[in-house]
Design an enzyme around this catalytic site. Structure first.
Site, PDB file in Angstrom:
ATOM      1  N   ALA A   1       0.694   5.178  -2.170  1.00 16.97           N
ATOM      2  CA  ALA A   1       0.498   5.485  -3.593  1.00 16.97           C
ATOM      3  C   ALA A   1       1.680   5.054  -4.483  1.00 16.97           C
ATOM      4  O   ALA A   1       1.491   4.322  -5.466  1.00 16.97           O
ATOM      5  CB  ALA A   1       0.191   6.973  -3.744  1.00 16.97           C
TER       6      ALA A   1
ATOM      7  N   ASP B   1      -2.009  10.990  -2.214  1.00 17.92           N
ATOM      8  CA  ASP B   1      -2.353   9.961  -3.203  1.00 17.92           C
ATOM      9  C   ASP B   1      -2.636  10.556  -4.566  1.00 17.92           C
ATOM     10  O   ASP B   1      -2.495   9.880  -5.591  1.00 17.92           O
ATOM     11  CB  ASP B   1      -3.556   9.153  -2.717  1.00 17.92           C
TER      12      ASP B   1
ATOM     13  N   GLN C   1      -2.261   2.549   9.881  1.00 11.83           N
ATOM     14  CA  GLN C   1      -0.975   2.617   9.175  1.00 11.83           C
ATOM     15  C   GLN C   1       0.056   3.406   9.970  1.00 11.83           C
ATOM     16  O   GLN C   1       1.252   3.186   9.806  1.00 11.83           O
ATOM     17  CB  GLN C   1      -1.162   3.256   7.786  1.00 11.83           C
TER      18      GLN C   1
ATOM     19  N   ASN D   1      -5.343  12.563   0.529  1.00 10.61           N
ATOM     20  CA  ASN D   1      -4.466  11.706   1.331  1.00 10.61           C
ATOM     21  C   ASN D   1      -5.340  10.938   2.314  1.00 10.61           C
ATOM     22  O   ASN D   1      -6.565  11.124   2.363  1.00 10.61           O
ATOM     23  CB  ASN D   1      -3.399  12.535   2.055  1.00 10.61           C
ATOM     24  N   LYS D   2      -4.716  10.090   3.090  1.00  9.35           N
ATOM     25  CA  LYS D   2      -5.435   9.221   4.025  1.00  9.35           C
ATOM     26  C   LYS D   2      -6.452  10.002   4.854  1.00  9.35           C
ATOM     27  O   LYS D   2      -6.171  11.107   5.316  1.00  9.35           O
ATOM     28  CB  LYS D   2      -4.406   8.535   4.927  1.00  9.35           C
TER      29      LYS D   2
ATOM     30  N   ARG E   1       0.849  -1.199   0.000  1.00  5.81           N
ATOM     31  CA  ARG E   1       0.000   0.000   0.000  1.00  5.81           C
ATOM     32  C   ARG E   1       0.878   1.239   0.000  1.00  5.81           C
ATOM     33  O   ARG E   1       2.093   1.151   0.072  1.00  5.81           O
ATOM     34  CB  ARG E   1      -0.987  -0.020   1.191  1.00  5.81           C
TER      35      ARG E   1
END
Ligand code: MRU
Length: 351
Positions: free
Chosen positions: A51, A239, A198, A249-250, A49
């Site tokens: 990007a 990302d 994460q 992004n996350k 995982r």
């Protein structure tokens, strides 16, 4: 300093070799993947995982999956390239790196003369180039961001935008690694990053491997940490970055940017140039991946919500460009107002 390799060719060059990130931090397990189904499953389940890492995994994975087709006619081989690359590109919609890498691979296949063996060789070289370029881009991002990570810097980050998310030393963590390499004492605060953790599982683990001081906090604690004046800067990955600088992004990145603005703390986005998507005008045009409800209802095998409750589970959010202090890429430090108008043509860029 130990910096892990998340994604690479296997030693024999016939498989995609990944760290299975679902198993971290409990155990470090490497897996060699050879089939299209295994590669797709690894990307979908976040075994690999981040990007840039999924772009690389997609490219190497495509080559290994095509190996058994090399004896086919050119026509049949190109059909297989098209079918497999289309499937890989669609696995995760938000990160631009996956379709970007597949487009590169398709172009090479189209432009290479000869039979399946010849096209496969060219695709192998292209996948290797994507990996090597990513390593180099990470290092340049690190060099470009180094000035922001001074001696004693206290850095807040979200998710994992480190070595585990790339082919090299990471994006958001690249300047941290280079600062530590130069002997600066850095303290990273890693948001846990709900719901898949994460930050606490991956960022904390890889920074400890590298001997860098790291403290984990739940996402909901970040604003308080800022209020206590314990954060000098925030740095996150991305990302996809739209032409106007809006950054996906996350999930949980956007509230961090809001809190940082309120507290007058600089907020940086670090990403390779391949994450900048000039064909996407603004964050409104970025497709956000929504993931399975069980990530919230049954997190890591525990019952974390009633089995039948409705769940809202977007994997990413959009941070508006006006909350971003600067975007650090391998090409330089880009400051607002952002206007990514075409490859290599940027307004407001210090390079
Ligand atoms: O769902 P994930 O773990 O793939 O999400 C990753 C992120 O959001 C990262 O911050 C982003 O990909 C940048 S990685 C250098």
């Amino acid at each position: 300093m130990t910096i892990v390799e998340a994604v690479r060719w296997s030693a024999a060059g016939d498989a995609l070799d990944i760290i299975d990130q679902r198993r971290l931090p409990a155990e470090l397990v490497r897996r060699e993947l050879r089939s299209l189904d295994d590669v797709c499953d690894a990307i979908l389940t976040l075994s690999v995982r981040g990007a840039p890492a999924i772009g690389i995994a997609g490219a190497i994975g495509l080559v290994v999956a095509l190996q058994s087709h090399a004896g086919a006619t050119r026509e049949e081989f190109l059909t297989a390239v098209s079918r497999m690359s289309t499937r890989i590109a669609a696995l995760r919609p938000t990160a631009v790196n996956l379709p970007w890498a597949m487009e590169r691979m398709r172009n090479v296949a189209r432009c290479t003369a000869g039979d399946g063996h010849a096209v496969l060789d060219a695709l192998r070289r292209e996948a290797t180039a994507i990996l090597d370029e990513d390593r180099a881009m990470c290092r340049r991002i690190g060099e470009n961001g180094l000035a922001f990570i001074g001696q004693g810097a206290r850095v807040l980050t979200h998710c994992n935008a480190g070595a585990l998310a790339t082919g090299g030393i990471g994006t958001a963590l690249a300047p941290v690694y280079l600062a530590a390499e130069r002997g600066r004492d850095i303290h990273v605060f890693a948001d846990e990053t709900r719901p898949l953790l994460q930050g606490s599982r991956l960022t904390a683990w890889e920074l400890l491997q590298a001997g860098i001081r790291v403290t984990v906090l739940a996402d909901s604690m970040a604003a308080s940490l800022m209020r206590e004046r314990m954060v000098d800067l925030v740095i996150v990955g991305a990302d996809r970055i739209a032409a106007n600088g809006d950054a996906a992004n996350k999930i949980g990145t956007y509230p961090l940017a809001l809190a940082a603005r309120h507290h007058g703390i600089p907020f940086f986005v670090a990403a390779p140039w391949s994450t900048v998507d000039v064909s996407t005008r603004s964050g409104n045009d970025i497709v956000i991946e929504h993931r399975h409800a069980d990530e919230l209802r049954a997190g890591f095998g525990s019952v974390t919500a009633p089995a039948n409750v409705n769940v809202y589970n977007p994997a990413f959010d959009i941070t508006p460009a006006d909350l971003i202090t600067a975007i650090i890429t391998d090409r330089g430090v880009h400051i607002p107002p952002f206007a990514f108008v075409g490859d290599g043509h940027l307004a407001a860029t210090q390079e």
